[in-house]
Design a protein around this motif. Structure first.
Motif, PDB file in Angstrom:
ATOM      1  N   CYS A   1     -31.998 -28.177  11.352  1.00 27.87           N
ATOM      2  CA  CYS A   1     -32.531 -26.810  11.402  1.00 27.87           C
ATOM      3  C   CYS A   1     -31.757 -25.977  12.419  1.00 27.87           C
ATOM      4  O   CYS A   1     -31.375 -26.489  13.469  1.00 27.87           O
ATOM      5  CB  CYS A   1     -34.007 -26.871  11.782  1.00 27.87           C
TER       6      CYS A   1
ATOM      7  N   VAL B   1     -27.262 -21.806  -3.368  1.00 28.24           N
ATOM      8  CA  VAL B   1     -26.102 -21.313  -4.113  1.00 28.24           C
ATOM      9  C   VAL B   1     -25.134 -20.544  -3.203  1.00 28.24           C
ATOM     10  O   VAL B   1     -23.909 -20.685  -3.324  1.00 28.24           O
ATOM     11  CB  VAL B   1     -26.566 -20.482  -5.343  1.00 28.24           C
ATOM     12  N   ALA B   2     -25.670 -19.775  -2.255  1.00 32.08           N
ATOM     13  CA  ALA B   2     -24.805 -18.987  -1.365  1.00 32.08           C
ATOM     14  C   ALA B   2     -24.003 -19.897  -0.440  1.00 32.08           C
ATOM     15  O   ALA B   2     -22.779 -19.748  -0.306  1.00 32.08           O
ATOM     16  CB  ALA B   2     -25.651 -18.004  -0.552  1.00 32.08           C
TER      17      ALA B   2
ATOM     18  N   ALA C   1     -34.308 -20.805 -10.002  1.00 26.17           N
ATOM     19  CA  ALA C   1     -33.977 -19.599 -10.776  1.00 26.17           C
ATOM     20  C   ALA C   1     -33.918 -19.961 -12.258  1.00 26.17           C
ATOM     21  O   ALA C   1     -33.223 -20.898 -12.643  1.00 26.17           O
ATOM     22  CB  ALA C   1     -32.652 -19.022 -10.302  1.00 26.17           C
ATOM     23  N   ALA C   2     -34.661 -19.233 -13.061  1.00 22.35           N
ATOM     24  CA  ALA C   2     -34.781 -19.614 -14.467  1.00 22.35           C
ATOM     25  C   ALA C   2     -34.229 -18.564 -15.414  1.00 22.35           C
ATOM     26  O   ALA C   2     -33.615 -18.876 -16.441  1.00 22.35           O
ATOM     27  CB  ALA C   2     -36.245 -19.892 -14.794  1.00 22.35           C
ATOM     28  N   GLY C   3     -34.450 -17.300 -15.085  1.00 24.79           N
ATOM     29  CA  GLY C   3     -34.130 -16.209 -16.026  1.00 24.79           C
ATOM     30  C   GLY C   3     -32.664 -16.070 -16.348  1.00 24.79           C
ATOM     31  O   GLY C   3     -32.287 -15.863 -17.510  1.00 24.79           O
ATOM     32  N   GLY C   4     -31.803 -16.182 -15.342  1.00 30.08           N
ATOM     33  CA  GLY C   4     -30.370 -16.038 -15.565  1.00 30.08           C
ATOM     34  C   GLY C   4     -29.727 -15.155 -14.511  1.00 30.08           C
ATOM     35  O   GLY C   4     -30.358 -14.794 -13.518  1.00 30.08           O
TER      36      GLY C   4
ATOM     37  N   ALA D   1     -33.234 -26.742  -2.658  1.00 30.54           N
ATOM     38  CA  ALA D   1     -33.129 -25.309  -2.333  1.00 30.54           C
ATOM     39  C   ALA D   1     -33.788 -24.474  -3.429  1.00 30.54           C
ATOM     40  O   ALA D   1     -33.840 -24.863  -4.601  1.00 30.54           O
ATOM     41  CB  ALA D   1     -31.662 -24.906  -2.180  1.00 30.54           C
ATOM     42  N   GLN D   2     -34.246 -23.294  -3.037  1.00 30.59           N
ATOM     43  CA  GLN D   2     -34.889 -22.371  -3.969  1.00 30.59           C
ATOM     44  C   GLN D   2     -33.977 -22.033  -5.165  1.00 30.59           C
ATOM     45  O   GLN D   2     -34.443 -21.777  -6.268  1.00 30.59           O
ATOM     46  CB  GLN D   2     -35.246 -21.089  -3.208  1.00 30.59           C
ATOM     47  N   SER D   3     -32.665 -22.068  -4.911  1.00 29.88           N
ATOM     48  CA  SER D   3     -31.697 -21.732  -5.966  1.00 29.88           C
ATOM     49  C   SER D   3     -31.921 -22.545  -7.243  1.00 29.88           C
ATOM     50  O   SER D   3     -31.644 -22.071  -8.347  1.00 29.88           O
ATOM     51  CB  SER D   3     -30.269 -21.977  -5.472  1.00 29.88           C
TER      52      SER D   3
ATOM     53  N   VAL E   1     -24.875 -22.043   7.481  1.00 23.64           N
ATOM     54  CA  VAL E   1     -26.300 -22.394   7.546  1.00 23.64           C
ATOM     55  C   VAL E   1     -26.927 -22.104   6.185  1.00 23.64           C
ATOM     56  O   VAL E   1     -26.946 -20.957   5.735  1.00 23.64           O
ATOM     57  CB  VAL E   1     -27.015 -21.609   8.664  1.00 23.64           C
ATOM     58  N   GLY E   2     -27.422 -23.160   5.542  1.00 27.91           N
ATOM     59  CA  GLY E   2     -28.034 -23.009   4.212  1.00 27.91           C
ATOM     60  C   GLY E   2     -27.150 -23.631   3.148  1.00 27.91           C
ATOM     61  O   GLY E   2     -25.939 -23.395   3.129  1.00 27.91           O
TER      62      GLY E   2
ATOM     63  N   SER F   1     -28.309 -27.620   6.641  1.00 31.65           N
ATOM     64  CA  SER F   1     -29.495 -27.110   5.939  1.00 31.65           C
ATOM     65  C   SER F   1     -30.723 -27.950   6.260  1.00 31.65           C
ATOM     66  O   SER F   1     -30.613 -29.151   6.530  1.00 31.65           O
ATOM     67  CB  SER F   1     -29.265 -27.110   4.419  1.00 31.65           C
ATOM     68  N   THR F   2     -31.862 -27.289   6.212  1.00 31.44           N
ATOM     69  CA  THR F   2     -33.104 -27.998   6.503  1.00 31.44           C
ATOM     70  C   THR F   2     -33.409 -29.039   5.420  1.00 31.44           C
ATOM     71  O   THR F   2     -33.924 -30.106   5.709  1.00 31.44           O
ATOM     72  CB  THR F   2     -34.292 -27.012   6.589  1.00 31.44           C
TER      73      THR F   2
HETATM   74  C1  FAD Z   1     -39.117 -19.197  -9.064  1.00 32.97           C
HETATM   75  C2  FAD Z   1     -37.870 -18.385  -8.805  1.00 32.97           C
HETATM   76  C3  FAD Z   1     -37.161 -17.874  -9.883  1.00 32.97           C
HETATM   77  C4  FAD Z   1     -36.012 -17.107  -9.673  1.00 32.97           C
HETATM   78  N1  FAD Z   1     -35.316 -16.640 -10.754  1.00 32.97           N
HETATM   79  C5  FAD Z   1     -34.163 -15.964 -10.574  1.00 32.97           C
HETATM   80  C6  FAD Z   1     -33.365 -15.538 -11.692  1.00 32.97           C
HETATM   81  O1  FAD Z   1     -33.697 -15.768 -12.840  1.00 32.97           O
HETATM   82  N2  FAD Z   1     -32.208 -14.880 -11.442  1.00 32.97           N
HETATM   83  C7  FAD Z   1     -31.771 -14.613 -10.169  1.00 32.97           C
HETATM   84  O2  FAD Z   1     -30.687 -14.011 -10.011  1.00 32.97           O
HETATM   85  N3  FAD Z   1     -32.500 -15.007  -9.100  1.00 32.97           N
HETATM   86  C8  FAD Z   1     -33.669 -15.673  -9.272  1.00 32.97           C
HETATM   87  N4  FAD Z   1     -34.394 -16.087  -8.186  1.00 32.97           N
HETATM   88  C9  FAD Z   1     -33.880 -15.775  -6.851  1.00 32.97           C
HETATM   89  C10 FAD Z   1     -32.735 -16.738  -6.493  1.00 32.97           C
HETATM   90  O3  FAD Z   1     -33.148 -18.066  -6.744  1.00 32.97           O
HETATM   91  C11 FAD Z   1     -32.362 -16.555  -5.025  1.00 32.97           C
HETATM   92  O4  FAD Z   1     -32.035 -15.212  -4.758  1.00 32.97           O
HETATM   93  C12 FAD Z   1     -31.157 -17.413  -4.655  1.00 32.97           C
HETATM   94  O5  FAD Z   1     -31.317 -18.739  -5.126  1.00 32.97           O
HETATM   95  C13 FAD Z   1     -30.953 -17.392  -3.169  1.00 32.97           C
HETATM   96  O6  FAD Z   1     -29.910 -18.308  -2.867  1.00 32.97           O
HETATM   97  P1  FAD Z   1     -29.619 -18.699  -1.392  1.00 32.97           P
HETATM   98  O7  FAD Z   1     -28.504 -19.708  -1.372  1.00 32.97           O
HETATM   99  O8  FAD Z   1     -29.424 -17.457  -0.584  1.00 32.97           O
HETATM  100  O9  FAD Z   1     -30.992 -19.326  -0.845  1.00 32.97           O
HETATM  101  P2  FAD Z   1     -31.734 -20.733  -1.112  1.00 32.97           P
HETATM  102  O10 FAD Z   1     -31.383 -21.355  -2.413  1.00 32.97           O
HETATM  103  O11 FAD Z   1     -33.165 -20.466  -0.782  1.00 32.97           O
HETATM  104  O12 FAD Z   1     -31.117 -21.636   0.019  1.00 32.97           O
HETATM  105  C14 FAD Z   1     -31.439 -21.442   1.387  1.00 32.97           C
HETATM  106  C15 FAD Z   1     -30.868 -22.619   2.153  1.00 32.97           C
HETATM  107  O13 FAD Z   1     -31.059 -22.381   3.539  1.00 32.97           O
HETATM  108  C16 FAD Z   1     -31.619 -23.537   4.161  1.00 32.97           C
HETATM  109  N5  FAD Z   1     -32.331 -23.072   5.364  1.00 32.97           N
HETATM  110  C17 FAD Z   1     -33.364 -22.195   5.438  1.00 32.97           C
HETATM  111  N6  FAD Z   1     -33.708 -22.014   6.732  1.00 32.97           N
HETATM  112  C18 FAD Z   1     -32.870 -22.792   7.482  1.00 32.97           C
HETATM  113  C19 FAD Z   1     -32.715 -23.033   8.863  1.00 32.97           C
HETATM  114  N7  FAD Z   1     -33.486 -22.446   9.778  1.00 32.97           N
HETATM  115  N8  FAD Z   1     -31.742 -23.900   9.282  1.00 32.97           N
HETATM  116  C20 FAD Z   1     -30.939 -24.500   8.374  1.00 32.97           C
HETATM  117  N9  FAD Z   1     -31.036 -24.295   7.040  1.00 32.97           N
HETATM  118  C21 FAD Z   1     -31.988 -23.458   6.613  1.00 32.97           C
HETATM  119  C22 FAD Z   1     -32.476 -24.161   3.061  1.00 32.97           C
HETATM  120  O14 FAD Z   1     -32.706 -25.534   3.309  1.00 32.97           O
HETATM  121  C23 FAD Z   1     -31.563 -23.945   1.847  1.00 32.97           C
HETATM  122  O15 FAD Z   1     -30.576 -24.961   1.773  1.00 32.97           O
HETATM  123  C24 FAD Z   1     -35.558 -16.851  -8.354  1.00 32.97           C
HETATM  124  C25 FAD Z   1     -36.252 -17.395  -7.272  1.00 32.97           C
HETATM  125  C26 FAD Z   1     -37.393 -18.149  -7.490  1.00 32.97           C
HETATM  126  C27 FAD Z   1     -38.121 -18.733  -6.303  1.00 32.97           C
END
Ligand code: FAD
Length: 152
Positions: free
Chosen positions: A151, A12-13, A44-47, A39-41, A8-9, A32-33
């Protein structure tokens, strides 16, 4: 009966998890939704922090900046394997900034030394593009099935 692995999701993870499963020859559903590109991933800009010299201080800095609330085992795992994850991403074609033949790094967050590697100001986008390309390769082989707009 065939066992089905559901992730689910698709940030990047989720993409990394799907790749691990596909590489082991198993089929998985990536639910994924939104599409991975949303996705928020991608934001991420800083690194990414990875210490190629001293994983112990990376662990200590991470625990400290997390006010010692983070799970110790998870932080240990993350800091120990961060360098190999960077090499994995480099092999996929993520254009991390170089300083000669070495990866360039900068200081981010509460870290005591420069250990943040980056791809300009689009680190997340560059990583996601590379991971999506790799997932598509396994999708073509029938090992990953993407189900965006669903979802859980
Ligand atoms: C502006 C910004 C800048 C950042 N800069 C950095 C940085 O420089 N360095 C760093 O290490 N981190 C940074 N981060 C944090 C980093 O981006 C996140 O920790 C990381 O991308 C999380 O990855 P993820 O795959 O867990 O989640 P996400 O990329 O948020 O993916 C979540 C996924 O789950 C899906 N989803 C959610 N709810 C449901 C549901 N109920 N059913 C099905 N699918 C669902 C979404 O559609 C999406 O595909 C930043 C974040 C933001 C917002």
């Amino acid at each position: 009966m065939r066992k089905e692995i559901i992730i689910v999701g698709a940030g990047v993870a989720g993409l990394c998890a799907a790749l691990e499963i596909a590489k082991a020859g198993e089929h998985c559903l990536l639910v994924s939704t939104n599409q991975s590109e949303r996705a928020q991933s991608n934001l991420a800009a800083g690194g990414i922090n990875a210490d190629f010299n001293n994983v112990t201080t990376h662990y200590e800095d991470t625990m400290k900046t997390g006010a010692y609330l983070a799970n110790e085992e998870s932080v240990k795992e993350l800091t120990t394997h961060a360098p190999e994850m960077i090499h994995f991403l480099q092999d996929l074609g993520v254009p991390f900034q170089m300083d000669g033949t070495q990866l360039a790094s900068r200081k981010m967050g509460g870290h005591s030394v420069s250990r943040t590697v980056f791809a300009g100001s689009i680190t997340g986008k560059a990583i996601m593009s590379a991971l999506i390309d790799e997932v598509r390769r396994y999708e073509a082989k029938g090992l990953i099935e993407r189900l965006p707009h669903h979802c859980f």
